[in-house]
Design a protein around this motif. Structure first.
Motif, PDB file in Angstrom:
ATOM      1  N   TYR A 192       1.143  -1.214   0.012  1.00  0.00           N
ATOM      2  CA  TYR A 192      -0.168   0.027  -0.345  1.00  0.00           C
ATOM      3  C   TYR A 192       0.792   0.834   0.082  1.00  0.00           C
ATOM      4  O   TYR A 192       1.884   1.273   0.675  1.00  0.00           O
ATOM      5  N   LEU A 249      -3.487   6.860   7.005  1.00  0.00           N
ATOM      6  CA  LEU A 249      -2.797   7.250   5.384  1.00  0.00           C
ATOM      7  C   LEU A 249      -2.701   8.726   5.695  1.00  0.00           C
ATOM      8  O   LEU A 249      -1.895   9.449   5.043  1.00  0.00           O
ATOM      9  N   SER A 250      -3.197   9.827   6.491  1.00  0.00           N
ATOM     10  CA  SER A 250      -2.854  10.705   5.947  1.00  0.00           C
ATOM     11  C   SER A 250      -2.349  11.598   6.469  1.00  0.00           C
ATOM     12  O   SER A 250      -1.548  12.468   5.873  1.00  0.00           O
ATOM     13  N   ARG A 307      -7.143  16.406  -1.677  1.00  0.00           N
ATOM     14  CA  ARG A 307      -8.075  15.651  -1.353  1.00  0.00           C
ATOM     15  C   ARG A 307      -8.155  14.411  -1.961  1.00  0.00           C
ATOM     16  O   ARG A 307      -6.814  14.008  -2.817  1.00  0.00           O
ATOM     17  N   PRO A 308      -8.393  13.277  -1.136  1.00  0.00           N
ATOM     18  CA  PRO A 308      -8.207  12.175  -1.114  1.00  0.00           C
ATOM     19  C   PRO A 308      -9.194  11.985  -2.597  1.00  0.00           C
ATOM     20  O   PRO A 308     -10.678  12.494  -2.484  1.00  0.00           O
ATOM     21  N   VAL A 309      -8.912  11.461  -3.478  1.00  0.00           N
ATOM     22  CA  VAL A 309      -9.299  11.142  -4.903  1.00  0.00           C
ATOM     23  C   VAL A 309      -9.797   9.526  -5.233  1.00  0.00           C
ATOM     24  O   VAL A 309     -10.178   9.402  -6.890  1.00  0.00           O
ATOM     25  N   GLY A 310      -9.604   8.695  -4.039  1.00  0.00           N
ATOM     26  CA  GLY A 310      -9.978   7.277  -4.779  1.00  0.00           C
ATOM     27  C   GLY A 310      -8.141   6.481  -4.921  1.00  0.00           C
ATOM     28  O   GLY A 310      -7.406   7.003  -4.123  1.00  0.00           O
ATOM     29  N   THR A 311      -8.273   5.239  -5.724  1.00  0.00           N
ATOM     30  CA  THR A 311      -7.193   4.481  -5.714  1.00  0.00           C
ATOM     31  C   THR A 311      -6.644   4.234  -6.872  1.00  0.00           C
ATOM     32  O   THR A 311      -7.618   4.198  -8.016  1.00  0.00           O
ATOM     33  N   VAL A 327      -1.861  -1.296  -3.785  1.00  0.00           N
ATOM     34  CA  VAL A 327      -3.442  -1.080  -3.767  1.00  0.00           C
ATOM     35  C   VAL A 327      -2.309   0.958  -2.893  1.00  0.00           C
ATOM     36  O   VAL A 327      -2.177   0.823  -2.039  1.00  0.00           O
ATOM     37  N   PHE A 375      -3.861   5.267  -2.114  1.00  0.00           N
ATOM     38  CA  PHE A 375      -4.693   5.934  -1.904  1.00  0.00           C
ATOM     39  C   PHE A 375      -3.499   7.309  -2.221  1.00  0.00           C
ATOM     40  O   PHE A 375      -2.842   7.756  -2.314  1.00  0.00           O
ATOM     41  N   TYR A 380      -3.922  11.115  -3.607  1.00  0.00           N
ATOM     42  CA  TYR A 380      -4.422  12.679  -3.005  1.00  0.00           C
ATOM     43  C   TYR A 380      -4.136  13.461  -4.516  1.00  0.00           C
ATOM     44  O   TYR A 380      -3.178  13.230  -5.315  1.00  0.00           O
ATOM     45  N   ARG A 412      -9.537  12.329 -14.525  1.00  0.00           N
ATOM     46  CA  ARG A 412     -10.596  12.714 -13.488  1.00  0.00           C
ATOM     47  C   ARG A 412     -11.172  14.099 -13.627  1.00  0.00           C
ATOM     48  O   ARG A 412     -11.494  14.866 -13.942  1.00  0.00           O
ATOM     49  N   TRP A 413      -9.582  14.367 -14.341  1.00  0.00           N
ATOM     50  CA  TRP A 413     -10.109  16.116 -15.039  1.00  0.00           C
ATOM     51  C   TRP A 413     -10.498  16.407 -16.442  1.00  0.00           C
ATOM     52  O   TRP A 413     -10.125  17.476 -17.193  1.00  0.00           O
ATOM     53  N   VAL A 457     -15.877   9.902  -4.238  1.00  0.00           N
ATOM     54  CA  VAL A 457     -14.884   9.588  -4.404  1.00  0.00           C
ATOM     55  C   VAL A 457     -13.850  10.621  -4.734  1.00  0.00           C
ATOM     56  O   VAL A 457     -13.159  10.467  -3.984  1.00  0.00           O
ATOM     57  N   GLU A 496      -9.486   6.527   5.105  1.00  0.00           N
ATOM     58  CA  GLU A 496      -9.846   6.344   6.584  1.00  0.00           C
ATOM     59  C   GLU A 496     -10.768   5.477   7.232  1.00  0.00           C
ATOM     60  O   GLU A 496     -11.313   4.729   7.586  1.00  0.00           O
ATOM     61  N   TYR A 501     -12.735   2.025   2.389  1.00  0.00           N
ATOM     62  CA  TYR A 501     -11.924   2.564   0.852  1.00  0.00           C
ATOM     63  C   TYR A 501     -12.491   1.560  -0.216  1.00  0.00           C
ATOM     64  O   TYR A 501     -12.734   1.745  -1.051  1.00  0.00           O
TER      65      TYR A 501
END
Lengths: 290, 290
Positions: free
Chosen positions: A117, A163-164, A186-190, A205, A207, A209, A261-262, B260, B268, B272
């Motif tokens: 991870y 994680l944060s 900002r968390p945005v997925g995996t 995986v 995580f 941001y 995403r953008w 998401v 967290e 997730y």
């Protein structure tokens, strides 16, 4: 354009090569014949059959397993079988939020095909109507992907930290980003992948941001892991991704996820579905051989 | 919180129930025993075995296949087996960007477990530091999901029109969004699911867009498909999703994907990874039985 090549670089998985690695009754990894051969002398720690490699069931708790694994890994390290030793304890469990069954040296995780991870941060700057992205070039003495392009900040997720908090700590160490600014990420997925590499089987995986940085911000590396940072318009990022493997294989996925995403990649692209699904690919759990 | 329930509602797939539906040598759908029974009388159109349902190989081109399928579906409609007939031609192919092998009435697509495609638009408004989302309540006379909550705009992807043109057209019809405003929608990825429903097996990919709307904008439905629109703070959207199935099953996935990507769900959350991967779940192609 061949963003699809970057996607496929993250899915070089040959199921038939591996047998499950079982700890405390749970299949937590995949082991190939070469690694099984290295483990065979340690008959007090591993029961090895044609169908599985099982951590000795006499090792009842995480402390005993961690100690037994550490002994094996030190011996393999002495034999030169674990390059890039990091002295970083990785938790091994049946799922990310499941209790840890043992911890082990991070550099050995791919040998056991154990899930890893990480936290990755897309650092971007708004520039009029456009967007630029900060790209790090990895130091030439990194054990994996030396000299490859990377996110502004990325790191493995060790045991014992959230994680944060880990993301904020890495922002400080890798790019000199103050904690208060890092906390606005900002968390945005995996993104997920399973792929055979020189270091073993990477089943990870990440995580992710997104962190918007002020126009005047200049990242400064403090831990020696980044050689230089570039601030590139997204068109240059996309061109570089498409034309070859300058980006580290998994960092490429993180950028492609950002591009999706953008809206920099559009559904009119005939490869759109393969690209979108390929950034967070789902693989079967390592329950059975193959 | 049980966003995970919404995810699981979109993955009620029992592989053993279906045999592949084969057209022109390609497996393009999945058919259960009940539907196979309905097709058995049409022996000039379908070859039915225990292992597959194959469209007669004498039907060589898309025109012949479309005509033969239309005859079968009209007969089944007469028998009351295809509720919610729409007079909307859906293309059937081995992949979204592959040439169409035939077209067929949209309401019959789930009976054949053929992949469907749609466009869904998250319409949102910035409100100070927060975000509100426009939610549509589906008309009570919609054939699927009457009275359920939905995106501000959503529609199937018919043959012969581009995704982007279809999205803009649906924005006009469903919510009175001017084309110039609709054209600012940003493509943000896909959601995917395969799940058994009353209408059959839904195996769909939805192309999603985020559309930022001005604070004063009021959607106006013009095609009778939406009963009423609500402008809800994201907390209300999340609470409604978590507490039950007020949202149509697939529209729930689209909102969760938004949550998401915009960081309303954080890593967290112990669920997730299941949530993030569940919004774009990948299933095996219908090559073999099961």
């Amino acid at each position: 354009m061949s963003l699809v090549d970057r996607i496929r670089d993250c899915a070089r998985f040959e199921p038939g090569r591996y047998r499950p690695f079982i700890v405390g009754g749970a299949a937590v990894g995949r082991i190939d014949e070469a690694v099984a051969g290295l483990l065979r002398p340690f008959a007090d720690v591993f029961d090895i059959s044609e169908h599985s490699v099982t951590m000795n069931e006499g090792l009842k708790d995480p402390g005993q397993r961690t100690e037994a694994m550490a002994g094996v890994l030190e011996a393999l390290r002495g034999g030169g079988h674990i390059p890039g030793w990091r002295d970083e304890a990785y938790p091994v469990g049946s799922a990310f939020s499941a209790p840890s069954l043992l911890t082990m040296e991070r550099a050995a995780v791919p040998l056991f095909g154990v899930k890893g991870y990480g936290v990755h941060v897309n650092g971007f700057v708004r520039d009029g109507a456009g967007i630029k992205m900060w790209i790090g070039k990895r130091s030439l003495d990194k054990p994996t992907g030396p000299g490859k392009l990377d996110q502004i900040v990325a790191g493995g997720q060790p045991a014992g930290v959230s994680l944060s908090d880990n993301m904020i700590k890495e922002c400080g160490e890798e790019a000199g980003i103050p904690a208060a600014l890092a906390a606005t990420a900002r968390p945005v997925g995996t993104v997920s992948y399973m792929t055979g590499r020189e270091e073993g089987l990477r089943d990870d995986v990440l995580f992710n941001y997104d962190l918007e940085l002020p126009a005047g911000f200049e990242p400064a590396n403090t831990d020696g892991e980044v050689e230089v940072f570039f601030l590139w318009p997204m068109a240059q990022v996309m061109d570089t991704l498409a034309k070859g493997d300058d980006f580290k294989f998994n960092c490429a996925l993180v950028v492609i996820d950002f591009l999706v995403r953008w809206g920099f990649i559009t559904p009119e692209d005939p490869d759109y579905i393969e690209i979108v699904q390929g950034v967070d690919r789902q693989f079967p759990a390592p329950k059975d051989r193959g």
